[in-house]
Design a protein around this motif. Structure first.
Motif, PDB file in Angstrom:
ATOM      1  N   CYS A   1       0.526  -1.310   0.049  1.00  0.00           N
ATOM      2  CA  CYS A   1      -0.208   0.408   0.066  1.00  0.00           C
ATOM      3  C   CYS A   1       1.169   1.385   0.189  1.00  0.00           C
ATOM      4  O   CYS A   1       1.837   1.151   0.773  1.00  0.00           O
ATOM      5  N   ARG A   2       0.602   2.527  -0.864  1.00  0.00           N
ATOM      6  CA  ARG A   2       0.679   3.689  -0.614  1.00  0.00           C
ATOM      7  C   ARG A   2      -0.625   4.088  -0.180  1.00  0.00           C
ATOM      8  O   ARG A   2      -1.719   4.173  -0.928  1.00  0.00           O
ATOM      9  N   VAL A   3       0.308   5.499  -1.104  1.00  0.00           N
ATOM     10  CA  VAL A   3      -0.899   6.713  -0.385  1.00  0.00           C
ATOM     11  C   VAL A   3      -1.012   7.240  -1.731  1.00  0.00           C
ATOM     12  O   VAL A   3      -0.737   6.748  -2.960  1.00  0.00           O
TER      13      VAL A   3
ATOM     14  N   LYS B   1      -3.594   4.965   2.349  1.00  0.00           N
ATOM     15  CA  LYS B   1      -2.626   3.964   2.127  1.00  0.00           C
ATOM     16  C   LYS B   1      -4.027   3.341   0.962  1.00  0.00           C
ATOM     17  O   LYS B   1      -4.559   2.761   2.013  1.00  0.00           O
TER      18      LYS B   1
ATOM     19  N   ASP C   1       5.542   6.740  -2.384  1.00  0.00           N
ATOM     20  CA  ASP C   1       4.894   6.815  -0.718  1.00  0.00           C
ATOM     21  C   ASP C   1       5.338   8.346  -0.633  1.00  0.00           C
ATOM     22  O   ASP C   1       6.250   9.066  -0.536  1.00  0.00           O
TER      23      ASP C   1
ATOM     24  N   ASN D   1       2.122   0.264   4.758  1.00  0.00           N
ATOM     25  CA  ASN D   1       2.899   0.331   4.047  1.00  0.00           C
ATOM     26  C   ASN D   1       2.843  -1.326   2.924  1.00  0.00           C
ATOM     27  O   ASN D   1       2.328  -1.721   2.240  1.00  0.00           O
TER      28      ASN D   1
END
Length: 211
Positions: free
Chosen positions: A8-10, A27, A44, A86
């Motif tokens: 996961c990232r923004v 995220k 990110d 993340n």
């Protein structure tokens, strides 16, 4: 087999009532591999860089098992990224990880466990649950920050292998709950290479003389 279930990232910066005015806690999972560098995942960001990010908090990992616990307790879904993580993992005892423990993910990425996540006001506002900071802390399922030892890509499905576990045995959960001075000293005297953040936080425990 222990593995990454989501990366996961923004997704987008959101308005926030905190002092910064925006937050990057949103995220969400991405498809395909993402390069991980010393300051975290490619593309990110952290909005509040005074309290988040940096080499010792480059990657935040949270376990599927802990997310499932909260999903049942809260009677709501806890999808990957909701807690701002993340990496979502399966089969990895993140709370039981030893500070200084090293993970090999995929073929080249190597991370080192540093400190537990400390819940903040931004997290509370995202969840919208009264008393969330205290509740999250009391459950002692904090997830772990990691520093990057060797850069490389990460993708959902990548295996996670513990390649080194320090003999002192002091875990993320123990640090989160508040280690005794004796346990803090065990880490500092272990001879293991320690992230500066770990040294700082455990030195504070010794200074307080907690037993």
């Amino acid at each position: 087999m222990s593995h990454v279930t989501a990366v996961c990232r923004v997704d987008q910066l959101l308005r926030d009532a905190g002092t910064i005015g925006i937050t990057a806690i949103d995220k969400r999972p991405v498809v395909g591999p993402v390069r991980v560098r010393p300051l975290g995942l490619h593309a990110d960001v952290q909005a509040d860089r005074k309290h988040h990010g940096g080499e010792d908090q480059a990657v935040y990992a949270y376990a599927d098992e802990d997310a499932a616990y909260f999903a049942e307790a809260l009677e709501r879904d806890v999808p990957p990224g909701l807690f701002g993580e993340n990496l979502r993992t399966s089969g990895v005892d993140v709370t039981g990880a030893v500070t200084g423990e090293r993970w090999r993910i995929g073929e080249t990425l190597e991370l080192e466990v540093t400190i537990p996540r400390v819940p903040c006001g931004t997290f509370a506002r995202r969840m919208g649950i009264p008393g969330w900071v205290k509740r999250f802390a009391a459950e002692n399922r904090p997830g772990a920050y990691l520093r990057v030892l060797h850069i490389g890509p990460v993708a959902a499905g990548d295996p996670v292998v513990v390649t080194h576990r320090p003999e002192h045995g002091v875990t993320i959960g123990e640090i989160s709950a508040g280690p005794s001075a004796e346990r803090a000293r065990a880490v500092l005297d272990s001879g293991d290479r320690l992230a500066p953040t770990v040294v700082r936080d455990l030195a504070k425990v010794l200074a307080r003389g907690r037993v």
